[in-house]
Design a protein around this motif. Structure first.
Motif, PDB file in Angstrom:
ATOM      1  N   UNK A 211       0.835  -1.204   0.000  1.00  0.00           N
ATOM      2  CA  UNK A 211       0.000   0.000   0.000  1.00  0.00           C
ATOM      3  C   UNK A 211       0.866   1.249   0.000  1.00  0.00           C
ATOM      4  N   UNK A 212       1.896   1.266   0.830  1.00  0.00           N
ATOM      5  CA  UNK A 212       2.768   2.428   0.865  1.00  0.00           C
ATOM      6  C   UNK A 212       3.515   2.587  -0.451  1.00  0.00           C
ATOM      7  N   UNK A 213       3.960   1.484  -0.987  1.00  0.00           N
ATOM      8  CA  UNK A 213       4.766   1.517  -2.212  1.00  0.00           C
ATOM      9  C   UNK A 213       3.959   1.991  -3.413  1.00  0.00           C
ATOM     10  N   UNK A 214       2.695   1.614  -3.488  1.00  0.00           N
ATOM     11  CA  UNK A 214       1.851   2.015  -4.607  1.00  0.00           C
ATOM     12  C   UNK A 214       0.763   3.005  -4.177  1.00  0.00           C
ATOM     13  N   UNK A 215       1.109   3.842  -3.222  1.00  0.00           N
ATOM     14  CA  UNK A 215       0.158   4.860  -2.765  1.00  0.00           C
ATOM     15  C   UNK A 215      -0.181   5.854  -3.867  1.00  0.00           C
ATOM     16  N   UNK A 216       0.595   5.862  -4.948  1.00  0.00           N
ATOM     17  CA  UNK A 216       0.302   6.733  -6.083  1.00  0.00           C
ATOM     18  C   UNK A 216      -1.095   6.458  -6.624  1.00  0.00           C
ATOM     19  N   UNK A 217      -1.555   5.217  -6.541  1.00  0.00           N
ATOM     20  CA  UNK A 217      -2.906   4.897  -7.022  1.00  0.00           C
ATOM     21  C   UNK A 217      -3.954   5.617  -6.179  1.00  0.00           C
ATOM     22  N   UNK A 218      -3.723   5.667  -4.873  1.00  0.00           N
ATOM     23  CA  UNK A 218      -4.640   6.360  -3.975  1.00  0.00           C
ATOM     24  C   UNK A 218      -4.544   7.868  -4.201  1.00  0.00           C
ATOM     25  N   UNK A 219      -3.344   8.370  -4.405  1.00  0.00           N
ATOM     26  CA  UNK A 219      -3.166   9.789  -4.724  1.00  0.00           C
ATOM     27  C   UNK A 219      -3.952  10.183  -5.967  1.00  0.00           C
ATOM     28  N   UNK A 220      -4.103   9.235  -6.895  1.00  0.00           N
ATOM     29  CA  UNK A 220      -4.842   9.501  -8.128  1.00  0.00           C
ATOM     30  C   UNK A 220      -6.349   9.333  -7.964  1.00  0.00           C
ATOM     31  N   UNK A 221      -6.798   9.039  -6.738  1.00  0.00           N
ATOM     32  CA  UNK A 221      -8.236   8.991  -6.465  1.00  0.00           C
ATOM     33  C   UNK A 221      -8.849   7.615  -6.437  1.00  0.00           C
ATOM     34  N   UNK A 222      -8.044   6.573  -6.609  1.00  0.00           N
ATOM     35  CA  UNK A 222      -8.578   5.207  -6.623  1.00  0.00           C
ATOM     36  C   UNK A 222      -8.527   4.581  -5.236  1.00  0.00           C
ATOM     37  N   UNK A 223      -9.579   3.852  -4.899  1.00  0.00           N
ATOM     38  CA  UNK A 223      -9.466   2.980  -3.736  1.00  0.00           C
ATOM     39  C   UNK A 223      -8.488   1.875  -4.091  1.00  0.00           C
ATOM     40  N   UNK A 224      -7.829   1.340  -3.069  1.00  0.00           N
ATOM     41  CA  UNK A 224      -6.771   0.340  -3.302  1.00  0.00           C
ATOM     42  C   UNK A 224      -6.952  -0.794  -2.316  1.00  0.00           C
ATOM     43  N   UNK A 225      -6.775  -2.019  -2.795  1.00  0.00           N
ATOM     44  CA  UNK A 225      -6.861  -3.183  -1.912  1.00  0.00           C
ATOM     45  C   UNK A 225      -5.825  -4.206  -2.345  1.00  0.00           C
ATOM     46  N   UNK A 226      -5.067  -4.720  -1.382  1.00  0.00           N
ATOM     47  CA  UNK A 226      -4.039  -5.706  -1.686  1.00  0.00           C
ATOM     48  C   UNK A 226      -4.023  -6.817  -0.668  1.00  0.00           C
ATOM     49  N   UNK A 227      -3.944  -8.051  -1.144  1.00  0.00           N
ATOM     50  CA  UNK A 227      -3.894  -9.227  -0.282  1.00  0.00           C
ATOM     51  C   UNK A 227      -2.454  -9.674  -0.087  1.00  0.00           C
ATOM     52  N   UNK A 228      -2.149 -10.190   1.099  1.00  0.00           N
ATOM     53  CA  UNK A 228      -0.856 -10.814   1.366  1.00  0.00           C
ATOM     54  C   UNK A 228      -0.859 -12.293   0.987  1.00  0.00           C
ATOM     55  N   UNK A 229      -2.000 -12.807   0.495  1.00  0.00           N
ATOM     56  CA  UNK A 229      -2.225 -14.195   0.135  1.00  0.00           C
ATOM     57  C   UNK A 229      -2.243 -15.073   1.391  1.00  0.00           C
ATOM     58  N   UNK A 230      -2.920 -16.177   1.282  1.00  0.00           N
ATOM     59  CA  UNK A 230      -3.201 -17.001   2.472  1.00  0.00           C
ATOM     60  C   UNK A 230      -1.972 -17.729   3.016  1.00  0.00           C
ATOM     61  N   UNK A 231      -0.966 -17.910   2.189  1.00  0.00           N
ATOM     62  CA  UNK A 231       0.274 -18.556   2.628  1.00  0.00           C
ATOM     63  C   UNK A 231       1.409 -18.052   1.756  1.00  0.00           C
ATOM     64  N   UNK A 232       2.647 -18.347   2.192  1.00  0.00           N
ATOM     65  CA  UNK A 232       3.789 -18.091   1.351  1.00  0.00           C
ATOM     66  C   UNK A 232       3.983 -19.234   0.370  1.00  0.00           C
ATOM     67  N   UNK A 233       4.986 -19.104  -0.493  1.00  0.00           N
ATOM     68  CA  UNK A 233       5.262 -20.154  -1.456  1.00  0.00           C
ATOM     69  C   UNK A 233       4.495 -19.970  -2.746  1.00  0.00           C
ATOM     70  N   UNK A 234       4.849 -20.806  -3.711  1.00  0.00           N
ATOM     71  CA  UNK A 234       4.320 -20.652  -5.063  1.00  0.00           C
ATOM     72  C   UNK A 234       2.868 -21.095  -5.150  1.00  0.00           C
ATOM     73  N   UNK A 235       2.109 -20.432  -5.962  1.00  0.00           N
ATOM     74  CA  UNK A 235       0.709 -20.759  -6.184  1.00  0.00           C
ATOM     75  C   UNK A 235       0.017 -19.602  -6.858  1.00  0.00           C
ATOM     76  N   UNK A 236       0.061 -19.566  -8.187  1.00  0.00           N
ATOM     77  CA  UNK A 236      -0.475 -18.421  -8.927  1.00  0.00           C
ATOM     78  C   UNK A 236      -1.996 -18.381  -8.860  1.00  0.00           C
ATOM     79  N   UNK A 237      -2.629 -19.501  -9.047  1.00  0.00           N
ATOM     80  CA  UNK A 237      -4.093 -19.521  -8.966  1.00  0.00           C
ATOM     81  C   UNK A 237      -4.568 -19.214  -7.544  1.00  0.00           C
ATOM     82  N   UNK A 238      -3.850 -19.699  -6.556  1.00  0.00           N
ATOM     83  CA  UNK A 238      -4.197 -19.368  -5.170  1.00  0.00           C
ATOM     84  C   UNK A 238      -4.144 -17.864  -4.958  1.00  0.00           C
ATOM     85  N   UNK A 239      -3.058 -17.224  -5.422  1.00  0.00           N
ATOM     86  CA  UNK A 239      -2.912 -15.782  -5.254  1.00  0.00           C
ATOM     87  C   UNK A 239      -3.994 -15.027  -6.017  1.00  0.00           C
TER      88      UNK A 239
END
Length: 496
Positions: free
Chosen positions: A118-146
């Motif tokens: 969120x901090x790193x891409x706060x530019x999206x919020x500065x541009x007026x967009x709501x922003x939402x980001x998940x940390x994903x349910x676990x670490x490790x590989x899993x593209x469909x899971x993410x």
């Protein structure tokens, strides 16, 4: 516990800077907010072992870059994935769903990850967009899971804050692969929940081919260095990356790399053998010296995760038929390098999880640094050819910049890109590389981080940068028909 929805009037209140989003979060803040306020308040992040209070998003203090500009929330979804949400006071009614890169290799979901994003891409919020980001349910590989966790968070946002006017998905690095999978899985329908996608410095070659240059690095490194593993250590096939029970750390791997190549030392302090080893490894693999260590880490620790934790010890990688060149003695290299062939079922499962069919139904805009040392710009050629193979390339616009970093691009360019994508979705006016270069200056007046577009750049094919495997020249790597057929196989892919 019932939580009020905003509705049209609530959305209007937010745009007017009213208190609509803050009025119903106090009761939820006591648990998770107490854990994460300190993390959100400053530029550095920290993790906590405490458990969050269930019940939905908790209002917390925003990162320093957004204090006074937005209302921020954190929480944990029903699958255990932590998330962060920000709604700007001048909300334009649209939402950016963020898919983070990596993958991180921790066992569980890391609450600090989404906060840092969120901090790193706060530019999206500065541009007026709501922003939402998940940390994903676990670490490790899993593209469909993410991708599923990203979609789960979008649904949570709708439940809590009502349906946005438009929803975009953004992903960078491996997150670009995740976001592209979101597009194909959840945005393919005519009236699906996503309106457009922004993919930046994306790993768009997919898992079954997108890591072949790291496979090559793993075997070429071992041919020259013979210390990973050492002759005195237990042997294992190099496609494992690292044996499952090894206690090697990143620091230990770095020490071995230094021992063999002197990569971290000034050139004048390297031995003649170290310099030759370094020159040969870089020349054969095409990996930049500045990211040699990070690529080798991936080919060690992430490969171990993919093989042992996700594929049950099966091998998804091959270097059979690859002719290595560029060394001081190619004949000896090709005779001595370790060779192996992939298990077809492992290739199928990795491909199903992460490869892209190119079947997109919404506008997709990409932004990529030409000199990206991690996700080579030729990943864009793989994605372009995948969409062409699916006859969907009219949905794609690709842009390139004269930048040389993987982990971040200019904020002016991010703002310009999301604006151009939004205009394309709203009006049907498709941007071009030239129009993107021309429009960036207006955003640079606000952000001052520079505009580095090269409208004339066109990436060469993926095979010009990465040694193709037999049968690996056709794109997409997984067709829609293959995906449909494989989806009927019980247990296919990677378990969430």
């Amino acid at each position: 516990m019932d939580r009020p929805r905003l509705g049209t009037s609530g959305i209007r209140d937010i745009r007017n800077g009213a208190k609509g989003f803050r009025r119903h979060r106090a009761a939820l803040a006591a648990g998770l907010a107490g854990i994460l306020v300190g993390t959100l308040a400053g530029p550095t992040s920290a993790t906590s072992s405490a458990s969050p209070t269930a019940g939905g998003p908790a209002s917390v203090e925003c990162p320093t870059t957004l204090i006074g500009k937005a209302t921020c929330y954190t929480g944990q979804d029903s699958n255990g994935a932590y998330y962060a949400i920000a709604v700007p006071k001048n909300w334009n009614g649209s939402l950016v769903m963020h898919a983070h890169g990596g993958p991180d290799l921790g066992a569980g979901s890391d609450p600090a990850r989404s906060i840092g994003d969120l901090e790193r891409w706060s530019v999206m919020v500065d541009e007026g967009y709501a922003w939402a980001g998940s940390s994903y349910r676990r670490g490790g590989y899993g593209t469909r899971m993410a991708a599923a966790d990203t979609e789960n968070l979008r649904r949570l946002f709708v439940e809590e804050f009502d349906r946005p006017r438009r929803t975009y998905v953004h992903g960078q690095s491996w997150g670009g692969n995740v976001a592209a999978k979101v597009v194909e899985t959840y945005g393919a329908k005519k009236h699906g929940p996503y309106d457009g996608a922004l993919l930046t410095n994306g790993v768009l070659g997919g898992g079954s081919r997108g890591y072949d240059y790291r496979v090559d690095l793993r075997v070429v490194y071992q041919y020259y260095c013979q210390n990973h593993p050492r002759p005195t250590e237990p042997r294992y096939p190099l496609w494992e990356g690292l044996r499952a029970t090894s206690t090697m750390t990143s620091a230990g791997l770095r020490a071995r790399l230094e021992e063999c190549t002197g990569f971290a030392s000034p050139a004048e302090e390297r031995t003649a053998l170290q310099q030759r080893n370094l020159d040969d490894i870089l020349a054969v693999t095409g990996i930049p010296e500045r990211t040699l260590e990070s690529h080798l880490r991936f080919a060690t620790f992430t490969f171990r995760d993919i093989v042992h934790n996700r594929l049950g010890g099966r091998n998804p990688f091959s270097n059979k038929g690859v002719r290595y060149s560029g060394s001081h003695d190619d004949k000896a290299l090709n005779e001595g390098v370790e060779r192996f062939s992939a298990d077809p079922t492992a290739v199928r499962d990795l491909s199903y999880d992460s490869d892209l069919t190119g079947k997109v139904g919404i506008p997709v805009l990409t932004l990529h640094a030409i000199d990206d040392p991690t996700a080579f710009v030729e990943h864009e050629a793989a994605y372009r050819d995948s969409l062409r193979g699916a006859h969907r390339d009219k949905k794609l616009v690709q842009s390139f910049t004269r930048e040389s970093e993987h982990s971040g691009l200019s904020n002016s360019e991010y703002a310009n890109s999301i604006s151009a994508l939004n205009t394309w979705v709203r009006t049907g006016k498709k941007p071009t590389p030239k129009s993107l270069a021309a429009s960036c200056g207006a955003f640079d007046k606000k952000y001052g981080t520079g505009c580095f577009y090269d409208p004339g750049f066109y990436p060469r094919s993926y095979a010009t940068r990465v040694n193709p495997r037999p049968g690996g020249l056709r794109w997409p790597a997984m067709t829609s028909a293959q995906e449909k057929s494989w989806s009927r196989i019980n247990g296919v892919g990677i378990t969430p």
